[in-house]
Structures are given as C-alpha cells and as structure tokens.
Design an enzyme around this catalytic site. Structure first.
Site, PDB file in Angstrom:
ATOM      1  N   SER A 298     -48.075 -31.808  -8.091  1.00 55.84           N
ATOM      2  CA  SER A 298     -47.483 -31.516  -6.808  1.00 55.84           C
ATOM      3  C   SER A 298     -48.402 -31.633  -5.608  1.00 55.84           C
ATOM      4  O   SER A 298     -49.040 -32.675  -5.282  1.00 55.84           O
ATOM      5  CB  SER A 298     -46.942 -29.894  -6.924  1.00 55.84           C
ATOM      6  OG  SER A 298     -46.096 -29.651  -5.726  1.00 55.84           O
TER       7      SER A 298
ATOM      8  N   GLU B 175      -6.331 -10.639  -0.729  1.00 49.82           N
ATOM      9  CA  GLU B 175      -7.092 -10.473   0.577  1.00 49.82           C
ATOM     10  C   GLU B 175      -8.564 -10.268   0.361  1.00 49.82           C
ATOM     11  O   GLU B 175      -9.385  -9.216   0.745  1.00 49.82           O
ATOM     12  CB  GLU B 175      -6.513  -9.086   1.391  1.00 49.82           C
ATOM     13  CG  GLU B 175      -4.968  -8.998   1.460  1.00 49.82           C
ATOM     14  CD  GLU B 175      -4.578  -7.797   2.226  1.00 49.82           C
ATOM     15  OE1 GLU B 175      -3.263  -7.440   2.072  1.00 49.82           O
ATOM     16  OE2 GLU B 175      -5.319  -7.014   2.715  1.00 49.82           O
TER      17      GLU B 175
ATOM     18  N   GLU C 286       0.719  -1.295  -0.003  1.00 49.76           N
ATOM     19  CA  GLU C 286       0.041  -0.093  -0.021  1.00 49.76           C
ATOM     20  C   GLU C 286       0.800   1.140   0.110  1.00 49.76           C
ATOM     21  O   GLU C 286       0.748   2.063   0.987  1.00 49.76           O
ATOM     22  CB  GLU C 286      -0.898   0.008   1.133  1.00 49.76           C
ATOM     23  CG  GLU C 286      -2.009  -1.238   1.231  1.00 49.76           C
ATOM     24  CD  GLU C 286      -2.852  -1.283   2.513  1.00 49.76           C
ATOM     25  OE1 GLU C 286      -3.334  -2.401   2.505  1.00 49.76           O
ATOM     26  OE2 GLU C 286      -2.479  -0.567   3.226  1.00 49.76           O
TER      27      GLU C 286
HETATM   28  O1  G3I Z   1      -1.929  -6.618  18.729  1.00 51.06           O
HETATM   29  C1  G3I Z   1      -2.560  -5.552  19.607  1.00 51.06           C
HETATM   30  C2  G3I Z   1      -3.130  -6.254  20.957  1.00 51.06           C
HETATM   31  O2  G3I Z   1      -1.877  -6.261  21.586  1.00 51.06           O
HETATM   32  C3  G3I Z   1      -4.059  -5.082  21.164  1.00 51.06           C
HETATM   33  O3  G3I Z   1      -4.483  -6.012  22.757  1.00 51.06           O
HETATM   34  C4  G3I Z   1      -5.264  -4.877  20.526  1.00 51.06           C
HETATM   35  C5  G3I Z   1      -6.097  -3.956  21.138  1.00 51.06           C
HETATM   36  O4  G3I Z   1      -6.768  -2.974  20.158  1.00 51.06           O
HETATM   37  O5  G3I Z   1      -4.818  -4.560  19.251  1.00 51.06           O
HETATM   38  C6  G3I Z   1      -3.857  -5.617  18.253  1.00 51.06           C
HETATM   39  O6  G3I Z   1      -3.768  -4.850  17.532  1.00 51.06           O
HETATM   40  C7  G3I Z   1      -4.582  -4.956  16.416  1.00 51.06           C
HETATM   41  C8  G3I Z   1      -4.086  -5.919  15.343  1.00 51.06           C
HETATM   42  O7  G3I Z   1      -5.008  -6.035  14.193  1.00 51.06           O
HETATM   43  C9  G3I Z   1      -3.665  -7.402  15.692  1.00 51.06           C
HETATM   44  O8  G3I Z   1      -5.052  -8.050  15.985  1.00 51.06           O
HETATM   45  C10 G3I Z   1      -4.680  -3.574  15.908  1.00 51.06           C
HETATM   46  O9  G3I Z   1      -5.479  -2.932  16.912  1.00 51.06           O
HETATM   47  C11 G3I Z   1      -5.827  -3.720  14.424  1.00 51.06           C
HETATM   48  O10 G3I Z   1      -5.968  -2.458  14.097  1.00 51.06           O
HETATM   49  C12 G3I Z   1      -5.185  -4.739  13.534  1.00 51.06           C
HETATM   50  O11 G3I Z   1      -5.919  -4.697  12.487  1.00 51.06           O
HETATM   51  C13 G3I Z   1      -5.438  -5.464  11.384  1.00 51.06           C
HETATM   52  C14 G3I Z   1      -5.086  -4.289  10.327  1.00 51.06           C
HETATM   53  O12 G3I Z   1      -4.692  -4.837   9.295  1.00 51.06           O
HETATM   54  C15 G3I Z   1      -4.423  -3.339  10.826  1.00 51.06           C
HETATM   55  O13 G3I Z   1      -3.951  -2.357   9.647  1.00 51.06           O
HETATM   56  C16 G3I Z   1      -6.552  -6.345  10.741  1.00 51.06           C
HETATM   57  O14 G3I Z   1      -6.715  -7.243  11.775  1.00 51.06           O
HETATM   58  C17 G3I Z   1      -5.880  -6.842   9.684  1.00 51.06           C
HETATM   59  O15 G3I Z   1      -6.888  -7.623   8.936  1.00 51.06           O
HETATM   60  C18 G3I Z   1      -5.515  -5.744   8.647  1.00 51.06           C
HETATM   61  O16 G3I Z   1      -5.205  -6.239   7.452  1.00 51.06           O
HETATM   62  C19 G3I Z   1      -4.878  -5.529   6.490  1.00 51.06           C
HETATM   63  C20 G3I Z   1      -3.907  -5.964   5.576  1.00 51.06           C
HETATM   64  O17 G3I Z   1      -2.601  -6.335   6.392  1.00 51.06           O
HETATM   65  C21 G3I Z   1      -3.336  -5.086   4.570  1.00 51.06           C
HETATM   66  N1  G3I Z   1      -4.678  -4.740   3.770  1.00 51.06           N
HETATM   67  C22 G3I Z   1      -5.685  -4.230   4.322  1.00 51.06           C
HETATM   68  C23 G3I Z   1      -6.131  -5.122   5.498  1.00 51.06           C
HETATM   69  C24 G3I Z   1      -7.192  -4.556   6.221  1.00 51.06           C
HETATM   70  O18 G3I Z   1      -7.161  -3.420   6.800  1.00 51.06           O
END
Ligand code: G3I
EC number: 3.2.1.8
Length: 733
Positions: A636, A282, A163
C-alpha cells in the site's frame, strides 16, 4: 510520467479508502436499477408525495425511476379534499392522480376515514349540533363514493380506516369514576358516536364503490405487543362478521434501534393468520428512540449526523427489508412516507429516509437495493471456534470454516454497538442486545480470508474488542480477527522446523529528530561460521530485504499481522529460498493527510531509510551491504514509498516490490539493467488488470518482472502475505 505516477497512487488510495467516497468524489448511491426493479419479484415500492414532489423535474425523475406505487401524503384526506359539506378541493388531489395516470404508476388511496385531518363537519348539523350516526353514515358514504369513484381507475388499494385502535400504555381508564379496562379503540369522535360500527360501515361503503380494490385497515405501532393484539382482534371480529377487510397496513414509523426482526416478524406472522395482504404503508426510520404516527415527536437538532448513526440506519433498513422479502408471500407493498428528508413530516433533522434533504441518495438506498437473495436464506455453518487472535481464555469473537465471524460484547446500558467489520460497502456489523445486556451479532456474510483489523463503536465512542489482542493499524491499536484461509499453512507456525528471530532495533534519526524503531528478522542459524571464499571460517553474511508497511501501520505490522518471520522460516525450511535478513521499519506514513496525495514524495522516509537506518543495519548485522544484495518492497503506502525511492535512488536497491502499491512502467525506469527483479501484486478485488498489464509491459521491455493476483482478497494482509511468500522466492537470485 508524473501524471501516471499519481494515477497509480490514486488507484492505490482508492483501494485503501473505499468509504472515503473516492477521495471526495461523491458516490452516486442511486446508480443502478430503481428500487421498483430491484424488488420486482417481491413487492411494489411506493412513496408518499406532496405538491412539489410531482412538479419538480428532479423529483419526478426520482419517483419514476425508484417507485411503482404512489400515495398522496395529505391531499386525499377527508379534511383536505372535502373541507366543508358540498365543498370539494380536488386541485392537488387530481394533480397527483393525473401525474400517476400519465406515468403509469398505480396509487394507494390514503385515506377514507380517520380521526385526524377529517371532515369534522360530518359530525354536526348546520347549527353545529351533533348529528345522529345515521346522518354521519350518509355523509361518510357519499364522501367515500365520491373519492373512490374519482380515483379507482388509478388506485389498487385503499386505506379505508386509519388508526382506530388505542395505543399501548394504559391498560385501565376511569369511566364514571370507576377504573375499567381501557377500551381497545381510540376514543375518537367516530367511535364515541358510532362505536366500532363506523369501521364496518366505512369498509362496506368502500367495497360498494370499488368492488375490486384492496381494502386495508391501516395503523402505526403494529409491532407493539398490545396494539398488535388489539388490531388482530378487531380485524378478526370484523372479518368474521363479513366486513370486507382484505389486508392490514403496518405504517412502519420506526427508528434506527426499533423494532428488531423478531418483534417485526411476530406482528407479520400474527396478521398472516387473518389476512393474506400486508402493506408497509408509511416506512421511515428516525434517528432517535421514538416511533409511531403520533404528531407529538422530537424534531431533532440541526447538526451534522454522526457517521455511526448512518450505519445504524443503513443496517436497520437492511434488516427490515430482509424480513419484508422473507414475507413477500403476504407483503405486497412497501411505501416510504415522503420522498426525502426535506419533505419528511418528521423534519429534516431526523434524517429518516434514503434520500437526503438535497434529494441525493444515501448509502441506505444502495443497501436496500443491492441485497443478496441467496444470503437471505443462508445460515452460517455451526462449526464456530474462538478467533486465533483472541486474548487468553476469550471465547469471542469466533470464526467458522466458511469465514463468517460472530461477536459478543457485554454493554448493558449501551444503545448501539457496531463492529467495524462487515460486508464491503456496509458500515460494519450492527450487534443486537439481549435482555441480559449482552450484544451479539454475526457478519452478514463470509469475510475475506486472512487478517482484518476492526474496532467497536458503542454509542458513537470507538473502543477495542476486549476479546482480542491489539494490532497497530489506522494509526491506533485496533482489535484483530483471523479468518481461515485455504492456503494458511504457508504462514502457520510449525514446531518441527528451525525458527529465526525478530529483534527490535532502536536508532537515532537526525532527520526526524527522534529515536526510530525497526524490527529485524534474522534467519535461523544467523551468526554461524561458514567457510569464506578464502577457505577461512567466517560468519555468514546475508542479503537484506527492507519491507515496508502501509498507512496507519508501523514497524510491528509486518512481523505480527504480516507473519513475515513465520513465512520466512517456512520458506527456508522448505528450501524454497536461501536465508536473508528482513528489516521492517516505521515508514513515517502516519502524519500523511488524506487529500494531499499530490504532494506525497516520501523524501523524509528516503532520508531516514538510506542515510540513517541502512548504515545502522549494515553496522549491527551480518549484511551484504551492496545494491545487488538489497531489496526494497512495501505494501500500500509502503509500496508508494518504494516506487518513489527506487526511481529516485536506483543505485541503492537491486530488487523492487510493490504490494497493492501501484505499478512501474518501463519508461519510468528507462534501463532494465538498473534493477534485477521487479515484483508487483494485489488482491483480485483490487486492480488485477493494472498489475497484469504492467508486468506484461515490463517483461516486454526486457525487465525481469513477476506478478501475483491474490485470489479472493482485497487491500488486506492475506494479499500481502501471499505476495511476500511469492516475491521472496525470486529475491537475490
Ligand atoms: O393544509 C394546511 C395549510 O392550509 C396550512 O397553511 C398549513 C399550516 O400549518 O397546514 C396545512 O396542513 C398541514 C397538513 O399536514 C398538510 O400539509 C397540517 O398542519 C399538518 O399537521 C399535516 O401533517 C400531516 C399529518 O399526517 C397530519 O396528521 C403530515 O404532513 C403527514 O405526513 C402525516 O401523515 C400521517 C398519515 O397520514 C397517517 N399516519 C401517520 C402519518 C404521520 O403523522
């Protein structure tokens, strides 16, 4: 006897309501091969996983069956795996890698360099001061080498940079107060420190660490015109400069309305010009109009999903995978972003994936899996003609000689238009809107020959197609379409023969407390004088067939969509039968509540038919009012009524007919002398074996039984037209 009767009943209902999940019994849409096996000749199928997905046996079972590629949803991202300088968080990252190693599943490495969830410590020194790009590059190189060397044994492709390009939407920006063309690049810390050189560096570092892995530039909204060109220009520039970019990752965070095939193919064909590897990295389809990988999105409401939304999602998945199959020369992987709606980054209320929040497969999984490769390349014959059932002057809908149907509906402001007619098992045919607000679409394949009810669902509202006449079915006046049939002459109106007529009879029904209606077919020549047994001239009298419709229909169904009168006229004109009267009454079927089949007795209709209607018919018409000149048959549910009534009142009708309405068994009747002739028929897409066995058993028990299996039809009117045509030739003989 009682148990067998209801089994027959259930069998009939099952053919009526395939979509009703077989009477409440849930359908396992994951039955059959896994997606990875269904697509082994096309591309690998992957899934993004989290901690629970690789530890819960039910979830790992799904992964092992369906997928041959896995991506760590978050665990391998720089900020998650390398949160601080010298601090590595390999826990979950290793678990996912080991799960794949133990199960022989290859991985996509996601991701090595990204503006979000990044190891931001790489930009600052111990005092928090910004570092020079050379320091940043050293740290990035060490990070990439560490992660790649740890996992390259199980990884076949890396999302090296994720991105880095700007989203559509703002062609200009203010720099130092001046309006300048917006930068094609996302204004990330990486870009601000290094310009686009960081992209080249990341790929060089990744190639150093993994000389054979496929190196991917990954982004979302690649189908947006502006973003597509920005990605194209950046990757071309990099590759022309020798940067080892092997392929492009199109994330595929789409929705049920967007993109259409044309938009998607435009991006794939554009990228094909510069790379020969594309991954759909994705994929998910949210049930609103949003798309893209941004974190700002509507999470949807916790409310049951309207059925038509499910149909739109199934159709969109089917269309996208058809495009992916078409471009399997470059598309090497399609990965779903999360295992189920429960895991989805979009939240469960967006319902974006083929597995629901309980990890139950949705019909979209079956539709993605059970594609017809031949149909991918099939183009309907261009010999379209207006549907014979159209209103005067209406060009659409149209049918072609192969049985395809195509539709045209003007609804400029609608978001979705679905025709309830489509390939079996599919929720219908989803139309697409052009820039003039005109929705068009063609059935995915040929329909069964004959008549089909249908209606339109426009943004969830049910409407009739203004192009056709209306026909009473499913307890409402529906639209109707007639697909050409190889043997359609037997129900074609012929100008060169005498025709009978159909009269509407209204009569008071004490038992139902209201006026009831029946349509009565009187053969040509009805009322003419003939020489009686005593040689005197008398009006000829006729046997009577009482012919019943099915659930959701009424007394107009056999005369109109059944073409009963025309079939009778043609049979009489061809000398295949002696004329007889056909009475087509309303069978009191439409107050029936599904799920109460066990309690269905047809006693109400028995009373109306025998105690109220028959006396009216015998009084008003020239009938031979005795058992051996009276037949009862039904399609039917009308067949179910026929079986219940003839077994309870064998003294009334001498000829019995079940048309996709179950079967008789010898020990239910007990005495071949009570019935002169039994007819049983159904479509070969229903329960042909049941019919053939039943007719054989009846014949073996001394009954004059005849069966008919209608070729190429299911629980539909051409089956029953063919049954009437066959059965009529044996009645009153
Ligand atoms: O790891 C922390 C954890 O320690 C904490 O307790 C928790 C509470 O908020 O947050 C956790 O981090 C979260 C992380 O996912 C791991 O679960 C973040 O808040 C959350 O924002 C993050 O979201 C991920 C997101 O990328 C971040 O941008 C989504 O799960 C994931 O599906 C999403 O994936 C992205 C691809 O990598 C790239 N393309 C877009 C796609 C969707 O945004």
């Amino acid at each position: 006897m009682k148990k067998r009767f209801f089994t027959g009943l259930v069998l009939v209902c099952m053919s009526i309501l395939p979509t009703m999940a077989q009477w409440g019994r849930p359908v396992d849409y994951s039955a059959g091969p896994g997606l990875k096996d269904a697509y082994k000749d096309y591309f690998t199928i992957g899934v993004a996983v989290n901690k629970t997905n690789i530890s819960d046996p039910a979830q790992t079972a799904i992964i092992k069956k369906q997928f041959n590629s896995v991506t760590a949803e978050n665990a391998w991202k720089p900020g998650e795996i390398h949160p601080k300088e010298g601090v590595w968080n390999f826990g979950l990252a290793d678990s996912i890698a080991n799960f794949c190693r133990e199960n022989g599943i290859k991985m996509r490495g996601h991701c090595l360099c990204w503006h979000s969830q990044f190891a931001d410590w790489m930009f600052t020194d111990k005092k928090g001061k910004p570092v020079k790009k050379e320091v940043f590059y050293q740290r990035l190189r060490e990070h990439i080498h560490t992660v790649v060397n740890r996992y390259k044994d199980v990884v076949y492709a890396w999302d090296v940079v994720n991105e880095a390009m700007a989203d559509d939407g703002r062609p200009f920006e203010f720099v130092n107060g001046k309006m300048v063309p917006a930068s094609p690049y996302r204004q990330s810390r990486h870009f601000k420190l290094c310009g686009d050189e960081f992209i080249a560096k990341a790929f060089e570092f990744a190639r150093e660490a993994d000389p054979t892995g496929v190196l991917i530039y990954n982004d979302y909204s690649c189908v947006d015109n502006g973003k597509r060109e920005r990605i194209y220009n950046m990757v071309k520039k990099m590759k022309d400069a020798g940067v080892p970019i092997d392929g492009i990752g199109m994330q595929g965070h789409y929705n049920i309305y967007f993109p259409d095939e044309e938009q998607l193919e435009k991006a794939i064909n554009r990228f094909k010009e510069i790379v020969n590897i594309i991954h759909i990295t994705e994929l998910d389809l949210r049930t609103n109009t949003e798309s893209g990988g941004q974190l700002m999105f509507a999470r949807g409401e916790a409310k049951p999903q309207a059925p038509y939304i499910g149909t739109l999602q199934e159709d969109q998945y089917a269309r996208l995978f058809k495009v992916f199959r078409k471009h399997a020369d470059v598309i090497k992987n399609v990965t779903f972003w999360n295992l189920s709606d429960k895991d989805s980054w979009l939240g469960v209320n967006n319902h974006p994936l083929p597995f629901d929040e309980n990890f139950k497969a949705k019909r979209s999984l079956q539709i993605i899996r059970e594609f017809d490769a031949a149909a991918d390349k099939r183009v309907p014959k261009d010999d379209w003609v207006p549907n014979p059932m159209n209103q005067p002057g209406q060009e659409y809908p149209q049918v072609n000689s192969e049985g395809f149907a195509r539709f045209r509906v003007v609804a400029p402001d609608a978001k979705s238009v679905i025709v309830s007619l489509g390939l079996g098992g599919r929720g219908g045919t989803v139309l697409r809107k052009d820039k003039n607000g005109v929705w068009t679409g063609t059935t995915e394949g040929p329909m069964d020959p004959g008549f089909h009810y249908y209606h339109l669902t426009i943004d969830g509202g049910v409407f009739n197609d203004p192009g056709t006449h209306n026909y009473f079915g499913s307890c409402r006046w529906e639209s109707g379409i007639e697909i050409p049939a190889p043997d359609q002459d037997f129900y074609a109106w012929r100008k060169d023969i005498p025709h009978g007529n159909i009269q509407q009879v209204n009569f008071w029904s004490e038992s139902t407390g209201k006026m009831q209606t029946a349509n009565v077919y009187l053969p040509s020549g009805y009322g003419k004088l003939v020489k009686g047994k005593n040689g005197k001239l008398t009006q000829e009298r006729y046997p009577v067939l009482y012919l019943q419709h099915g659930w959701g229909e009424n007394e107009t169904s056999w005369p109109v969509q059944g073409k009963a009168g025309i079939i009778m006229d043609n049979l009489i004109a061809d000398g295949k039968i002696k004329p007889f009267i056909v009475v087509m009454a309303y069978g009191l079927t439409n107050d029936f509540k599904f799920g109460t089949i066990g309690k269905f007795t047809a006693e109400e209709f028995e009373k109306l038919l025998i105690d109220e209607l028959m006396p009216v018919i015998d009084k008003q018409f020239l009938t031979k009012p005795d058992k051996w000149n009276r037949a009862l048959a039904g399609l039917s549910m009308g067949g179910m009524e026929t079986k219940l009534i003839t077994l309870r009142r064998p003294e009334v009708f001498g000829y019995w007919g079940l048309l996709s309405g179950g079967q008789y068994a010898p020990d239910e009747i007990k005495d071949p002398k009570v019935v002169k002739y039994i007819f049983e028929g159904c479509g070969d897409k229903e329960n042909p074996d049941g019919i053939n066995k039943s007719v054989a058993d009846l014949k073996a028990a001394g009954y004059n039984a005849e069966g008919l299996i209608s070729e190429g039809t299911a629980h539909e009117f051409l089956t029953w037209r063919r049954c009437l045509y066959q059965m009529a030739q044996s009645l009153f003989k």
